[in-house]
Enzyme design. Sequence first.
Site, PDB file in Angstrom:
ATOM      1  N   HIS A  38       0.843  -1.189   0.000  1.00  0.00           N
ATOM      2  CA  HIS A  38       0.000   0.000   0.000  1.00  0.00           C
ATOM      3  C   HIS A  38       0.889   1.254   0.000  1.00  0.00           C
ATOM      4  CE1 HIS A  38      -3.162  -2.609   2.161  1.00  0.00           C
ATOM      5  NE2 HIS A  38      -3.723  -2.255   1.021  1.00  0.00           N
ATOM      6  N   CYS A  97      -2.241   0.505   9.783  1.00  0.00           N
ATOM      7  CA  CYS A  97      -3.267  -0.474   9.336  1.00  0.00           C
ATOM      8  C   CYS A  97      -4.207  -0.893  10.454  1.00  0.00           C
ATOM      9  CB  CYS A  97      -2.604  -1.736   8.802  1.00  0.00           C
ATOM     10  SG  CYS A  97      -1.150  -1.468   7.846  1.00  0.00           S
TER      11      CYS A  97
HETATM   12  C1  CIR Z   1      -3.355  -7.690   3.644  1.00  0.00           C
HETATM   13  O1  CIR Z   1      -2.547  -8.195   2.855  1.00  0.00           O
HETATM   14  O2  CIR Z   1      -4.410  -7.184   3.265  1.00  0.00           O
HETATM   15  C2  CIR Z   1      -3.031  -7.729   5.109  1.00  0.00           C
HETATM   16  N1  CIR Z   1      -2.327  -8.918   5.406  1.00  0.00           N
HETATM   17  C3  CIR Z   1      -2.214  -6.522   5.509  1.00  0.00           C
HETATM   18  C4  CIR Z   1      -2.948  -5.236   5.343  1.00  0.00           C
HETATM   19  C5  CIR Z   1      -2.118  -4.076   5.731  1.00  0.00           C
HETATM   20  N2  CIR Z   1      -2.860  -2.881   5.693  1.00  0.00           N
HETATM   21  C6  CIR Z   1      -2.353  -1.688   5.430  1.00  0.00           C
HETATM   22  O3  CIR Z   1      -1.193  -1.574   5.031  1.00  0.00           O
HETATM   23  N3  CIR Z   1      -3.153  -0.631   5.505  1.00  0.00           N
END
Ligand code: CIR
Length: 253
Positions: free
Chosen positions: A161, A248
Amino acid sequence: MFTKAIVKTPCKNLVNGLTSSDLGAPDYLLALEQHKKYIEALKECVLEVTILEADENYPDSTFVEDTALLTSQCAIITNPGAPSRKGEIIEINDVVKDFYSNIETIKAPGTLEAGDVMMVGKHFFIGLSERTNKNGADQLISILSKYGFTGSFVTLNKILHLKSGISYLENNNLLMIKDLINKPEFQKYNLIPVDDDESYAANSLWINDKILVPLGFPKTKKKIEDAGYITIELDVSEFRKLDGGLSCLSLRF
Ligand code: CIR
């Protein structure tokens, strides 16, 4: 300033979350402990925290940031690009109704995860990633424009992201990995580069003039402190195993 946050307790099924890392599966109990300390840190930053219950149906649902963009004027429920995460928005939509009367949504074929959205005052930088497509970003810009905000795209490679690689620390300060540092759109900011061996710490989090930094990245912590901030160090090793960082784990508004 933010006054509130929403977090979601990690579920046992966290061990089956999406990842691109080779750090191994997270330890659920340790993740729970780290999550509790994260909540304490949010409270230390004077946020009133809403804690949602764990949901075993969604291994990645503790990464609540991706499901909504909460602005001062409206809430935007996203359409996550990861198929296993799409259902996470149902609960968030319900919860957000308690706080917002203006609720917008990103619709298919648009996809957007709010980890790709970085707020800088009234402007929102939107990363085009494997999770956020041009259609989703276009929808977001048109929604934002109704509320007096602007948005622009940032093309990404290598990172999950946008905010995996860059964080706005307010006061014109941008903390970022070196891969992003030459982008013309960022040149008007005070750029704080993160060394390659500490790139994970580029996801540090401004909350009400304090900065949450991940434990174990001393060079980045010092750079942030040298820029005049008070830092709070938090161990988020178990979330890192799933490509998740400090931002996150909450929605702040
Ligand atoms: C994913 O791959 O969607 C989750 N394991 C990690 C999400 C991380 N979120 C973020 O960077 N906002």
